[in-house]
Structure formats: C-alpha cells, structure tokens
Enzyme design. Structure first.
Site, PDB file in Angstrom:
ATOM      1  NE  ARG A   1     -17.819   8.452   9.997  1.00  0.00           N
ATOM      2  CZ  ARG A   1     -17.214   9.616   9.780  1.00  0.00           C
ATOM      3  NH1 ARG A   1     -17.217  10.552  10.720  1.00  0.00           N
ATOM      4  NH2 ARG A   1     -16.631   9.868   8.624  1.00  0.00           N
TER       5      ARG A   1
ATOM      6  CB  CYS B   1     -15.093   5.314   4.999  1.00  0.00           C
ATOM      7  SG  CYS B   1     -14.025   6.494   4.177  1.00  0.00           S
TER       8      CYS B   1
ATOM      9  CD  GLU C   1     -17.735   5.297   8.706  1.00  0.00           C
ATOM     10  OE1 GLU C   1     -16.532   5.396   8.405  1.00  0.00           O
ATOM     11  OE2 GLU C   1     -18.586   6.132   8.370  1.00  0.00           O
TER      12      GLU C   1
HETATM   13  N1  EPU Z   1      -4.980   8.021   1.493  1.00  0.00           N
HETATM   14  C1  EPU Z   1      -4.140   7.165   0.860  1.00  0.00           C
HETATM   15  N2  EPU Z   1      -4.680   6.155   0.103  1.00  0.00           N
HETATM   16  C2  EPU Z   1      -6.033   5.979  -0.006  1.00  0.00           C
HETATM   17  C3  EPU Z   1      -6.891   6.856   0.657  1.00  0.00           C
HETATM   18  C4  EPU Z   1      -6.338   7.885   1.412  1.00  0.00           C
HETATM   19  O1  EPU Z   1      -2.912   7.283   0.937  1.00  0.00           O
HETATM   20  O2  EPU Z   1      -6.439   5.046  -0.707  1.00  0.00           O
HETATM   21  C5  EPU Z   1      -4.401   9.146   2.262  1.00  0.00           C
HETATM   22  C6  EPU Z   1      -4.758  10.485   1.651  1.00  0.00           C
HETATM   23  O3  EPU Z   1      -3.881  10.840   0.642  1.00  0.00           O
HETATM   24  C7  EPU Z   1      -4.718  11.423   2.841  1.00  0.00           C
HETATM   25  C8  EPU Z   1      -5.133  10.534   4.004  1.00  0.00           C
HETATM   26  O4  EPU Z   1      -4.963   9.186   3.565  1.00  0.00           O
HETATM   27  O5  EPU Z   1      -3.412  11.863   3.051  1.00  0.00           O
HETATM   28  C9  EPU Z   1      -6.558  10.786   4.452  1.00  0.00           C
HETATM   29  O6  EPU Z   1      -7.459  10.542   3.363  1.00  0.00           O
HETATM   30  P1  EPU Z   1      -8.851  11.312   3.220  1.00  0.00           P
HETATM   31  O7  EPU Z   1      -8.652  12.768   3.242  1.00  0.00           O
HETATM   32  O8  EPU Z   1      -9.554  10.702   2.054  1.00  0.00           O
HETATM   33  O9  EPU Z   1      -9.601  10.995   4.546  1.00  0.00           O
HETATM   34  P2  EPU Z   1      -9.981   9.638   5.226  1.00  0.00           P
HETATM   35  O10 EPU Z   1      -9.451   9.680   6.616  1.00  0.00           O
HETATM   36  O11 EPU Z   1      -9.630   8.463   4.411  1.00  0.00           O
HETATM   37  C10 EPU Z   1     -12.199  10.576   6.233  1.00  0.00           C
HETATM   38  C11 EPU Z   1     -13.593  10.028   6.442  1.00  0.00           C
HETATM   39  C12 EPU Z   1     -14.422  10.219   5.202  1.00  0.00           C
HETATM   40  C13 EPU Z   1     -14.450  11.699   4.827  1.00  0.00           C
HETATM   41  C14 EPU Z   1     -13.002  12.138   4.571  1.00  0.00           C
HETATM   42  C15 EPU Z   1     -12.865  13.586   4.126  1.00  0.00           C
HETATM   43  C16 EPU Z   1     -13.532   8.104   7.947  1.00  0.00           C
HETATM   44  C17 EPU Z   1     -13.482   6.618   8.046  1.00  0.00           C
HETATM   45  N3  EPU Z   1     -13.527   8.605   6.718  1.00  0.00           N
HETATM   46  O12 EPU Z   1     -11.575   9.746   5.261  1.00  0.00           O
HETATM   47  O13 EPU Z   1     -15.734   9.798   5.514  1.00  0.00           O
HETATM   48  O14 EPU Z   1     -15.234  11.912   3.680  1.00  0.00           O
HETATM   49  O15 EPU Z   1     -12.268  11.934   5.784  1.00  0.00           O
HETATM   50  O16 EPU Z   1     -13.133  14.451   5.163  1.00  0.00           O
HETATM   51  O17 EPU Z   1     -13.615   8.792   8.963  1.00  0.00           O
HETATM   52  C18 EPU Z   1     -17.263   7.941   5.410  1.00  0.00           C
HETATM   53  O18 EPU Z   1     -17.268   7.976   6.636  1.00  0.00           O
HETATM   54  O19 EPU Z   1     -17.973   7.154   4.743  1.00  0.00           O
HETATM   55  C19 EPU Z   1     -16.374   8.841   4.705  1.00  0.00           C
HETATM   56  C20 EPU Z   1     -16.208   8.754   3.392  1.00  0.00           C
END
Ligand code: EPU
Length: 295
Positions: A173, A221, A291
C-alpha cells in the site's frame, strides 16, 4: 472565476464531496470542482493554482479518502476522455490515470490478456490504485505495482515526464509516486484464454462478496495490515463488530470495514477509527495505521 479563464474544463462551484467518496461522508464541499480536458489544461490549472496560492486535492474514485475539512478550495478530477483512454498494445495495456480499475480489468479480459484478475471488484481509478499499490492478500499477496511498466506523470509544477520501471518503488500500500499526479500507466500482462480469465475473475469477486461488506457505503479496509496480521481479525477479536457511533458502524461482516448507515459525519468515522486503534493497542500492543487518506 477569472483565474480559470481559457481553461478547457468542466467546472462546478460548491460541489458536495459526499458524491465523490465511496464512504459518502456528508458535509465537505469543494469550492471549485474542476475536470480538465487534457494534460495541457491540467498543467495550466496547476500553474495558475500555484500562482494564486490555491491548495488543491486530486480526487480519483474517492475510495480511500476521508475528508475532515469543511471546504476544499480546489478539487481536481481526471475524468475526461483524454484521462480515461484504454487500449491494448500487444500484451500491454495503456490506461489513463482517471480510468476506473473495473474498465481496465474488463479491457484486459476482452483482449485475452491475463494478470489483472485479482483486481476484480476493487473500486478505484488506475491512478489511485497505482499510487497506493492496490492489491489483495488472498490467496497470496498480489499488487498492481508489480505489473506497471511505465507511467506518464505530472509534477506539482505542471511538468510531464515518463517514469520507467527502474524509477518506480512499490511496497505494501505504498509507492514513491506521492510527488506526482498519474496521467497514465502501461500495464504489462500476458496472453491467456478468455475463459480462464473469466473463471479467475469470478473466484476473486466471489471471495470479496463472501468476506466483505458490499451493501453499504464504505472505504474498503480502513487500516493497513501490520506485518502479516489481519486488522479485520484483530478488531474482531476486540469485540468491535457492529459497534456504532452516529451513523457510522464497524461492519458485522469484516471488522476492518467502517460502513455509512446513512448520514455519517467525519467525526463519527474518526471516533470509530480511534476506538479500534485504542482497543487493538491495549489488547495486542499494535498501533493500527490508517490505509485511507485523511485530509
Ligand atoms: N478475519 C476475521 N474477522 C474479520 C475479518 C477477517 O477473523 O472481521 C479473518 C479472516 O477470517 C481471515 C483473515 O482475517 O482468516 C484475513 O481476512 P481477509 O482474507 O478478509 O483479508 P484481510 O487481510 O482482512 C486483505 C486486504 C483487502 C483484500 C483482502 C483479500 C488489507 C488491509 N486488506 O484483507 O484489501 O481485499 O485481503 O485479498 O490489506 C482494502 O485494502 O481496502 C482491502 C479490502
């Protein structure tokens, strides 16, 4: 507005900015909202704004933007045909900085070019996505920066230049492009069967739909993931899902999303962000870094 005389642009006065951010926070306005026709007009606008000491803000799709100030003197939006061009050049695609990412992804699909499927469903302009190195972490980390070949940019004095791959630095990012406005990008892709591109696009859209909020206005996010940990998970473990302040709420589906239930104001969103930061810091000793850009 005499200092804008001769500029080829669409100009709006006192434009409500809730229309131009995906979080749709009500209140802030742009005293001047300007959509220049070409890079020559953009250059003229920046030079004159500098002479007049008018501060400006470039607004792309407004998906990572939280506006604190009541009035933005000059908002610049690159949406004319010049800034939203998109055409294939062999296995590359040339795209204007103001083009929506979804149109870029669709053009790649239409031309049988693979590599962009992971960006399916991300609301952004090409310029914003490159500036912030938009990407995903599932099923593995992938970011748009890795695909950028060359960029056409303009500096804050209105001078254009081309940046080659060797000039570009991308991180999670983050890019070294802050001093510039992105006019256009050449994205390096590869030939792929359309059917296979479609399957992969659907896979990413499906994951996004299953795990992220889509029914309400949001900015995606809110915080960056700290070193491998997921903010959504950390905020969730603090029991903050569903917490509401004013008309802003932490999503029940993904705790790193703040949603606007109707008339959320800047203060509601900022208070929820501060609450999440406080709780995560207390429980895990981690300071969450936003972010989204707060101006
Ligand atoms: N999780 C929870 N509770 C929640 C949300 C997530 O326990 O409320 C757990 C999920 O179950 C999973 C882990 O956390 O085991 C990771 O969650 P997720 O796959 O949704 O990925 P993330 O790390 O939360 C990142 C990016 C997203 C992108 C997703 C999917 C960042 C800050 N976020 O989210 O990007 O869409 O991976 O690849 O890097 C964005 O930047 O706006 C964004 C949405």
């Amino acid at each position: 507005m005499s200092w804008l005389d001769g500029l080829k642009a669409k100009i709006l006065i006192d434009e409500p900015l809730s229309r131009h951010t995906t979080l749709r926070v009500a209140g802030p306005r742009a005293r001047l909202w300007v959509e220049p026709e070409t890079s020559a007009d953009l250059s003229m606008l920046l030079r004159r704004a500098k002479d007049k000491k008018v501060r400006y803000l470039i607004i792309g799709s407004g998906s990572k933007l939280l506006i604190k100030r009541k009035v933005i003197p000059l908002a610049v939006h690159l949406t004319s045909p010049y800034f939203t061009q998109c055409y294939p050049e062999g296995s590359r695609i040339a795209a204007g900085g103001g083009l929506s990412l979804s149109k870029l992804v669709k053009t790649a699909y239409d031309n049988g070019l693979g590599g962009l499927e992971f960006l399916s469903g991300i609301p952004a302009s090409v310029g914003g996505a490159v500036m912030l190195n938009a990407g995903v972490s599932w099923p593995r980390r992938r970011e748009i920066g890795a695909l950028v070949d060359t960029l056409e940019v303009m500096d804050k004095n209105g001078n254009c230049r081309t940046l080659e791959r060797k000039d570009l630095e991308f991180d999670y990012r983050h890019s070294n492009l802050k001093p510039y406005i992105i006019l256009g990008a050449r994205i390096r892709l590869f030939k792929k069967r359309k059917e296979n591109i479609r399957i992969k696009m659907r896979k990413f859209l499906h994951y996004r739909k299953a795990t992220q909020e889509s029914g309400y206005a949001s900015a995606g996010c809110i915080f960056k993931n700290p070193n491998g940990a997921s903010c959504g998970r950390l905020i969730d473990l603090c029991g903050l899902k569903g917490r509401r302040i004013g008309d802003a709420a932490i999503s029940n589906k993904h705790a790193n999303f703040i949603i606007n239930l109707g008339r959320a104001r800047y203060g509601d969103v900022a208070a929820l962000m501060a609450l999440a930061q406080k709780k995560v810091k207390e429980r895990f000793g981690i300071l969450l870094e936003p972010e989204l850009q707060v101006v």
